[in-house]
Design a protein around this motif. Structure first.
Motif, short mmCIF file in Angstrom:
data_model
loop_
_atom_site.label_atom_id
_atom_site.label_comp_id
_atom_site.label_asym_id
_atom_site.label_seq_id
_atom_site.Cartn_x
_atom_site.Cartn_y
_atom_site.Cartn_z
N THR A 50 0.76 77.22 -32.49
CA THR A 50 1.79 76.51 -31.72
C THR A 50 1.31 75.10 -31.41
O THR A 50 0.11 74.78 -31.55
N LEU A 51 2.24 74.26 -30.98
CA LEU A 51 1.88 72.90 -30.58
C LEU A 51 0.94 72.94 -29.37
O LEU A 51 0.01 72.14 -29.27
N ASP A 52 1.17 73.88 -28.46
CA ASP A 52 0.29 74.00 -27.29
C ASP A 52 -1.13 74.38 -27.72
O ASP A 52 -2.11 73.85 -27.18
N ASP A 53 -1.23 75.28 -28.71
CA ASP A 53 -2.56 75.62 -29.23
C ASP A 53 -3.24 74.41 -29.83
O ASP A 53 -4.45 74.20 -29.66
N TYR A 54 -2.47 73.59 -30.54
CA TYR A 54 -3.03 72.38 -31.13
C TYR A 54 -3.54 71.44 -30.05
O TYR A 54 -4.64 70.90 -30.13
N ASN A 55 -2.71 71.24 -29.02
CA ASN A 55 -3.08 70.32 -27.94
C ASN A 55 -4.33 70.78 -27.20
O ASN A 55 -5.08 69.96 -26.66
N HIS A 56 -4.56 72.10 -27.16
CA HIS A 56 -5.70 72.64 -26.44
C HIS A 56 -6.82 73.11 -27.36
O HIS A 56 -7.79 73.72 -26.90
N GLY A 57 -6.68 72.84 -28.67
CA GLY A 57 -7.75 73.15 -29.59
C GLY A 57 -7.98 74.63 -29.83
O GLY A 57 -9.10 75.04 -30.17
N ARG A 58 -6.93 75.44 -29.67
CA ARG A 58 -7.09 76.88 -29.87
C ARG A 58 -6.79 77.23 -31.34
O ARG A 58 -5.64 77.17 -31.77
N ILE A 59 -7.81 77.57 -32.09
CA ILE A 59 -7.66 77.91 -33.50
C ILE A 59 -6.95 79.26 -33.64
O ILE A 59 -7.21 80.19 -32.89
N GLU A 60 -6.04 79.34 -34.60
CA GLU A 60 -5.31 80.58 -34.83
C GLU A 60 -6.27 81.70 -35.26
O GLU A 60 -7.13 81.52 -36.13
N GLN A 61 -6.13 82.86 -34.65
CA GLN A 61 -6.92 84.04 -35.02
C GLN A 61 -6.14 84.86 -36.04
O GLN A 61 -5.17 85.54 -35.71
N ARG A 62 -6.52 84.78 -37.29
CA ARG A 62 -5.77 85.46 -38.34
C ARG A 62 -6.13 86.94 -38.46
O ARG A 62 -5.38 87.71 -39.03
N ASN A 63 -7.29 87.32 -37.98
CA ASN A 63 -7.69 88.74 -37.99
C ASN A 63 -7.57 89.37 -39.38
O ASN A 63 -7.14 90.51 -39.54
N GLY A 64 -7.94 88.58 -40.38
CA GLY A 64 -7.98 89.11 -41.74
C GLY A 64 -6.63 89.26 -42.43
O GLY A 64 -6.54 89.91 -43.47
N LYS A 65 -5.57 88.68 -41.85
CA LYS A 65 -4.26 88.81 -42.49
C LYS A 65 -3.40 87.58 -42.16
O LYS A 65 -3.67 86.85 -41.20
N ILE A 66 -2.38 87.40 -42.96
CA ILE A 66 -1.44 86.28 -42.73
C ILE A 66 -0.05 86.73 -43.16
O ILE A 66 0.11 87.44 -44.17
N ASP A 67 0.96 86.33 -42.40
CA ASP A 67 2.35 86.66 -42.70
C ASP A 67 2.99 85.50 -43.48
O ASP A 67 2.88 84.34 -43.08
N VAL A 68 3.63 85.83 -44.59
CA VAL A 68 4.33 84.84 -45.40
C VAL A 68 5.72 85.38 -45.73
O VAL A 68 6.01 86.55 -45.53
N CYS A 69 6.58 84.50 -46.21
CA CYS A 69 7.93 84.89 -46.61
C CYS A 69 8.09 84.63 -48.10
O CYS A 69 7.88 83.51 -48.57
N ARG A 70 8.45 85.67 -48.83
CA ARG A 70 8.71 85.53 -50.26
C ARG A 70 10.21 85.43 -50.50
O ARG A 70 11.00 86.22 -49.95
N MET A 71 10.61 84.44 -51.30
CA MET A 71 12.02 84.25 -51.63
C MET A 71 12.17 84.15 -53.15
O MET A 71 11.33 83.57 -53.82
N GLU A 72 13.24 84.73 -53.66
CA GLU A 72 13.51 84.66 -55.08
C GLU A 72 14.98 84.30 -55.30
O GLU A 72 15.86 84.86 -54.64
N ILE A 73 15.22 83.37 -56.21
CA ILE A 73 16.58 82.92 -56.52
C ILE A 73 16.82 83.06 -58.01
O ILE A 73 16.07 82.53 -58.82
#
Length: 306
Positions: free
Chosen positions: A84-107
């Motif tokens: 989030t922008l608040d995390d950026y402003n306060h230097g809080r690195i995202e904790q991915r915990n070994g995974k990441i959510d993405v969106c797959r789209m096909e056309i």
């Protein structure tokens, strides 16, 4: 459009090197997946990526995709290391915990409402999702519908031509009617300016570049017209009105990585045309400035000090 929310495993760690390694891993993984999923027996996919920066303060995202004349496969992934922008402003690195959510789209291009007509990634992107994989807002889809059904039509003029071997290029400028409201450059409409009598557009799809302006138009007589911009050479006022169109490339040459000699020749010819246009534009402005009447600035008498 097919949409699927997917969770992928990634390496962890919040130190700088771990984050860089994780980002490279995600980019390489999604690029490989998009390429393999878009590939077919006839066409090698054209692969690329671009970033989306929302107008509000919500988190940007990156789209990594691959396209062929039959379909496009895209993955939207979070941008950067802050949730989030608040995390950026306060230097809080995202904790991915070994995974990441993405969106797959096909056309599938031929399944679009008006058939295989998609003249650029800005047009296509109006129907796409972000990382949340939610359908776009109704007002965004309404804007796309207005673009497609607008009655006022721009004209197109050729600002220059050049050739090298079997490659021919032209610089097109979009001349917009008075009162024109924003709409991206329409490569399909522009193609009517340079098509021979009796020829017509068969399909049009986006190519993936960082400015989302490139596209390719195929005609029923077998021509491939490739459109792309060169924003480093034009003024802000001409940013989205000028496009270079290349005739004489094959799909294999367009999709090849790294750029082959044919694409390098096309890029050089287009860059020269943009530079020539910018030079003429600057000279015309200078002439207008010299010919303009002197400013009639009325002098204001100074009150003498006592």
């Amino acid at each position: 459009m097919e949409r699927d929310a997917i969770t992928l495993p990634v390496s962890g760690g919040t130190d700088y090197e771990s984050r860089q390694q994780s980002n490279r891993h995600i980019a390489d993984l999604l690029r490989k997946r998009a390429t393999e999923e878009a590939r077919d027996l006839e066409y090698q996919p054209q692969v690329g990526s671009y970033a989306i920066y929302p107008a509000d303060s919500s988190r940007p995202w990156i789209v990594i995709g691959a396209v062929t004349p039959r379909k496009g496969v895209f993955y939207a992934r979070p941008y950067g290391n802050y949730a989030t922008l608040d995390d950026y402003n306060h230097g809080r690195i995202e904790q991915r915990n070994g995974k990441i959510d993405v969106c797959r789209m096909e056309i599938q291009w031929d399944q679009l409402p008006d058939g295989p007509i998609a003249p650029g990634m800005i047009w296509v992107g109006m129907s796409m999702s972000g990382v949340d994989c939610q359908p776009p807002p109704t007002e965004q889809l309404a804007m796309l519908d207005e673009w497609q059904t607008r009655k006022a039509k721009p004209d197109y003029i050729v600002e220059g031509r050049a050739s090298g071997g079997e490659i021919n290029v032209a610089l097109l400028q979009e001349i917009r009617p008075k009162g024109w409201v924003y709409r991206p450059f329409d490569a399909v409409a522009a193609s009517t300016k340079i098509l021979e009598a009796g020829d017509s557009v068969k399909w049009a799809i986006p190519l993936i570049d960082d400015s989302r302006t490139a596209s390719i138009v195929a005609t029923r007589r077998g021509r491939l017209l490739v459109y792309f911009a060169d924003r480093s050479h034009v003024s802000a006022s001409d940013d989205e009105k000028l496009m270079c169109v290349v005739d004489g490339l094959s799909w294999a040459e367009i999709a090849a990585e790294p750029r082959n000699s044919a694409m390098q020749t096309a890029g050089r010819l287009c860059s020269d045309l943009f530079s020539q246009y910018q030079k003429r534009y600057s000279e015309e402005l200078e002439r207008k400035f010299k010919d303009a009447p002197p400013s009639s600035i009325q002098s204001i008498p100074m009150t003498p000090r006592n």
